[in-house]
Design an enzyme around this catalytic site. Structure first.
Site, PDB file in Angstrom:
ATOM      1  N   ASP A 116      12.330   9.695 -19.943  1.00 22.95           N
ATOM      2  CA  ASP A 116      12.128  10.937 -20.684  1.00 22.95           C
ATOM      3  C   ASP A 116      11.234  10.721 -21.900  1.00 22.95           C
ATOM      4  O   ASP A 116      11.564  11.108 -23.018  1.00 22.95           O
ATOM      5  CB  ASP A 116      13.473  11.515 -21.117  1.00 22.95           C
ATOM      6  CG  ASP A 116      14.293  11.990 -19.939  1.00 22.95           C
ATOM      7  OD1 ASP A 116      13.720  12.183 -18.854  1.00 22.95           O
ATOM      8  OD2 ASP A 116      15.514  12.161 -20.095  1.00 22.95           O
ATOM      9  N   HIS A 235      -4.057  -4.505 -16.516  1.00 23.73           N
ATOM     10  CA  HIS A 235      -3.013  -3.496 -16.682  1.00 23.73           C
ATOM     11  C   HIS A 235      -1.649  -4.104 -16.995  1.00 23.73           C
ATOM     12  O   HIS A 235      -0.781  -3.432 -17.562  1.00 23.73           O
ATOM     13  CB  HIS A 235      -2.923  -2.610 -15.434  1.00 23.73           C
ATOM     14  CG  HIS A 235      -2.324  -3.277 -14.236  1.00 23.73           C
ATOM     15  ND1 HIS A 235      -3.077  -4.012 -13.336  1.00 23.73           N
ATOM     16  CD2 HIS A 235      -1.047  -3.324 -13.780  1.00 23.73           C
ATOM     17  CE1 HIS A 235      -2.284  -4.463 -12.381  1.00 23.73           C
ATOM     18  NE2 HIS A 235      -1.056  -4.072 -12.626  1.00 23.73           N
ATOM     19  N   ASP A 314       8.332  -4.927  -5.729  1.00 25.47           N
ATOM     20  CA  ASP A 314       7.139  -4.101  -5.934  1.00 25.47           C
ATOM     21  C   ASP A 314       6.379  -3.933  -4.623  1.00 25.47           C
ATOM     22  O   ASP A 314       6.022  -2.823  -4.221  1.00 25.47           O
ATOM     23  CB  ASP A 314       6.254  -4.749  -6.998  1.00 25.47           C
ATOM     24  CG  ASP A 314       4.971  -3.965  -7.258  1.00 25.47           C
ATOM     25  OD1 ASP A 314       4.948  -2.752  -6.986  1.00 25.47           O
ATOM     26  OD2 ASP A 314       3.988  -4.567  -7.719  1.00 25.47           O
ATOM     27  N   LYS A 315       6.157  -5.038  -3.932  1.00 25.93           N
ATOM     28  CA  LYS A 315       5.441  -4.985  -2.655  1.00 25.93           C
ATOM     29  C   LYS A 315       6.251  -4.246  -1.592  1.00 25.93           C
ATOM     30  O   LYS A 315       5.713  -3.454  -0.808  1.00 25.93           O
ATOM     31  CB  LYS A 315       5.116  -6.405  -2.209  1.00 25.93           C
ATOM     32  CG  LYS A 315       4.244  -6.463  -0.961  1.00 25.93           C
ATOM     33  CD  LYS A 315       3.867  -7.882  -0.618  1.00 25.93           C
ATOM     34  CE  LYS A 315       2.631  -8.380  -1.354  1.00 25.93           C
ATOM     35  NZ  LYS A 315       2.811  -8.749  -2.741  1.00 25.93           N
ATOM     36  N   TYR A 318       5.927  -0.374  -2.288  1.00 24.06           N
ATOM     37  CA  TYR A 318       4.648   0.292  -2.029  1.00 24.06           C
ATOM     38  C   TYR A 318       4.251   0.202  -0.560  1.00 24.06           C
ATOM     39  O   TYR A 318       3.570   1.098  -0.042  1.00 24.06           O
ATOM     40  CB  TYR A 318       3.552  -0.190  -2.976  1.00 24.06           C
ATOM     41  CG  TYR A 318       2.849  -1.495  -2.663  1.00 24.06           C
ATOM     42  CD1 TYR A 318       2.020  -1.628  -1.563  1.00 24.06           C
ATOM     43  CD2 TYR A 318       2.957  -2.585  -3.516  1.00 24.06           C
ATOM     44  CE1 TYR A 318       1.341  -2.807  -1.302  1.00 24.06           C
ATOM     45  CE2 TYR A 318       2.289  -3.760  -3.269  1.00 24.06           C
ATOM     46  CZ  TYR A 318       1.483  -3.872  -2.151  1.00 24.06           C
ATOM     47  OH  TYR A 318       0.801  -5.040  -1.887  1.00 24.06           O
ATOM     48  N   HIS A 386     -10.465   1.312   3.594  1.00 23.69           N
ATOM     49  CA  HIS A 386     -11.209   2.261   4.430  1.00 23.69           C
ATOM     50  C   HIS A 386     -12.546   2.562   3.763  1.00 23.69           C
ATOM     51  O   HIS A 386     -12.616   2.792   2.548  1.00 23.69           O
ATOM     52  CB  HIS A 386     -10.396   3.540   4.596  1.00 23.69           C
ATOM     53  CG  HIS A 386     -10.925   4.466   5.651  1.00 23.69           C
ATOM     54  ND1 HIS A 386     -12.044   5.238   5.449  1.00 23.69           N
ATOM     55  CD2 HIS A 386     -10.502   4.731   6.916  1.00 23.69           C
ATOM     56  CE1 HIS A 386     -12.284   5.959   6.541  1.00 23.69           C
ATOM     57  NE2 HIS A 386     -11.364   5.661   7.441  1.00 23.69           N
TER      58      HIS A 386
END
Length: 587
Positions: A116, A235, A314-315, A318, A386
């Site tokens: 929040d 990041h 994490d892997k 995703y 792609h």
């Protein structure tokens, strides 16, 4: 409506008002206490009586004043003033949310307090897959839902380990820290995720040239330092900076969420531990100080950011989430079976480091581990790499490059550029995927090139591909100049021409300095090249007539070089005593 009662809304613009509207009752003497209690609950005196969404907390109870506003005669109703965002006096409460991948997720009060905040809610406006929605329209899930999923899986894994290996002494604070690290591990992603990181590094290279042209002095030293910081930007470091900002700016009382008493860690140690969990800990790195935990807890670093073998929650999240978004509801691997087969074992790494406590998988799920690597390779080949998605990402990055001098409202309302925001966490919080819209609507003449390129993206007038993909072999090449076919590391002879594999080319420099041991293995020379090195080689594959058109009409030729590995990197000796870099999916 009841007889003798009416509701009045007054809009006030006085500085003393905390909001633009105040609600009170102008009632006659016939209004009873029961009606007053119902109205009081309706306007928010009791926060539990308000129906809220699953992703928002009700605001703290607003103060009630039993006198009407100045200048209003004869009212004895309640006045409700909704205060501005001040420091919370009490900890948040836990809640449950529904996730399309994992179902119902229970959230700890600290996780709710972090969610929040503006710094975390910003992730709702950053797509997980960048420009892949240009190919898969349904691939528009955000990094917010991915972060919640990672935190959930981290909690499931630690709950399983606590139940099956109580000797690990996993505390409630350990679980909460790992879940918090999973929740905030992507805070530092910029607009369009990895594309912004490419832009920042490009800006750093550009600033190096500018700094070198400056005369010696304090200004040049400052410019060189800025360029260095931009080139080293990533990041993960920004996630750690934003975590500090999030805690301080929102006055989150960490001491109220963690255990207190003898033997417990200080809140600063918990925060440092969460940062280290985000960054990860390589097997060769020493145990860090200031985390309040001993090295027997080293396995906790394998959960969110596994630097040992890359297989972390994490892997897992995703891969599941991206597959469902792009391919629909498909069965990829049994997540509960995989988590149930994990154990913590103290052992040495194949590289010789240790013994360290590390998360391992039972042999019965070897097929599931292989399937994880297979689905990752499939997603790279069909989604992440792609060609249309890559071209769209390249064009978006070029838009950011052409708008590098575009200014927007940063920290304290000051104008700032995209690169400056990358070095200032407060300004960085303003950046989301929506940054392209202000550039598109800008009247500044300097943004005209960026607007023209963005107009091409909106029309799907993307860059043209001038040739088919060119596969670079990761295997050693046959030493026969007329063959040059890839040969397996363990092969003695080339299967195409029959020439002996002895003397295959090692990486440049390894033959001369004699460094061919397992600690410094060689790689095929092709893998040492960059995209620019391959540009002329790729253009040579284009037909002569198309090559002439490219050189005549193209402003620039971009080469997109992608290395997709299958497993963790390790060393392997061939039949002639040379060591080579290979990738083992089971290590």
């Amino acid at each position: 409506r009841t007889p003798g009662r009416k509701r009045v809304r007054i809009h006030s613009g006085t500085p003393s008002s905390a909001s633009s509207g105040q609600v009170f009752d102008a009632r006659s003497d016939s209004a009873d206490a029961e009606e007053e209690e119902v109205l009081t609950q309706y306007v928010g005196a009791n926060e539990q009586s308000i129906l809220m969404s699953q992703t928002d907390n009700p605001a703290p109870p607003a103060p009630h004043v039993n006198t009407p506003p100045s200048g209003h005669p004869g009212s004895n109703g309640a006045i409700v003033q909704h205060g501005a965002g001040t420091a919370p006096e009490h900890p948040k409460k836990g809640k449950s949310v529904h996730d399309r991948v994992h179902g119902t997720i229970e959230l700890d009060p600290l996780l709710v307090a972090v969610m929040d905040t503006p710094q975390f809610q910003r992730l709702d406006r950053i797509q997980q897959l960048g420009a892949c929605n240009y190919v898969y329209p349904s691939a528009k899930h955000s990094r917010k839902e991915h972060s919640i999923g990672v935190s959930h899986l981290a909690g499931l894994l630690l709950t399983h380990l606590r139940a099956n290996q109580p000797e690990l002494d996993i505390s409630d604070d350990d679980v909460l820290c790992v879940q918090l690290a999973g929740l905030v591990h992507d805070l530092g992603h910029g607009p369009f995720s990895h594309m912004f990181e490419y832009f920042v590094k490009w800006q750093g290279v550009r600033d190096v040239a500018t700094a070198n042209a400056m005369p010696d002095g304090p200004g040049k030293a400052e410019a060189v330092d800025r360029a260095r910081r931009l080139r080293a930007w990533n990041h993960e470091d920004m996630s750690m900076q934003l975590l500090d900002l999030l805690i301080d700016a929102n006055h989150i009382p960490l001491e109220k969420y963690f255990l207190t008493g003898p033997g417990s860690c200080a809140k600063e140690e918990h925060l440092e531990f969460v940062k280290m969990l985000i960054r990860g800990l390589k097997p060769s790195e020493p145990w860090p100080d200031g985390t309040g935990r001993g090295e027997e807890k080293r396995f906790l670093y394998d959960i969110v950011s596994n630097s040992r073998n890359g297989l972390d929650v994490d892997k897992l999240d995703y891969l599941l989430r991206d597959s469902i978004a792009c391919f629909g509801s498909v069965h990829i691997f049994e997540l509960s079976r995989l988590i149930g087969a994990t154990r913590v074992i103290s052992a040495k790494d194949p590289s010789g480091h240790g013994p360290h406590s590390q998360i391992c998988f039972q042999m019965k799920v070897m097929g599931d581990v292989l399937e994880i690597h297979n689905i990752r390779a499939k997603l790279h080949q069909t989604v992440y790499q792609h060609h249309t998605a890559n071209v769209a990402e390249l064009m978006i990055t070029d838009v950011l490059k052409r708008a590098c001098d575009f200014t927007f409202r940063g920290a304290n309302g000051q104008p700032t550029t995209l690169a400056d925001a990358a070095l200032d966490p407060s300004s960085f919080c303003q950046l989301t995927d929506a940054i392209l819209e202000p550039i598109w609507l800008s009247l500044d003449a300097n943004t005209a090139p960026a607007r023209q390129l963005y107009a091409r993206i909106l029309r799907r007038d993307v860059y043209r591909q001038i040739g088919p993909p060119y596969t670079i072999s990761h295997l050693p090449l046959c030493r026969n100049p007329k063959c040059r076919k890839p040969t397996p590391v363990h092969a003695r002879f080339c299967s195409c021409c029959g020439v002996s594999c002895k003397g295959r080319e090692h990486t440049g420099g390894r033959e001369e300095d004699g460094m061919t041991d397992a600690a410094r293995p060689g790689i095929p020379p092709l893998l040492r090249k960059t995209g620019e090195d391959f540009k002329e080689e790729i253009l040579s594959l284009v037909s002569p007539e198309h090559r002439a058109q490219v050189k005549q009409h193209a402003d620039e030729v971009a080469v997109h070089l992608v290395i997709i590995t299958h497993g963790k990197e390790r060393s392997k000796m061939d039949e002639f005593g040379k060591w080579w870099k290979v990738h083992d999916p089971l290590w």
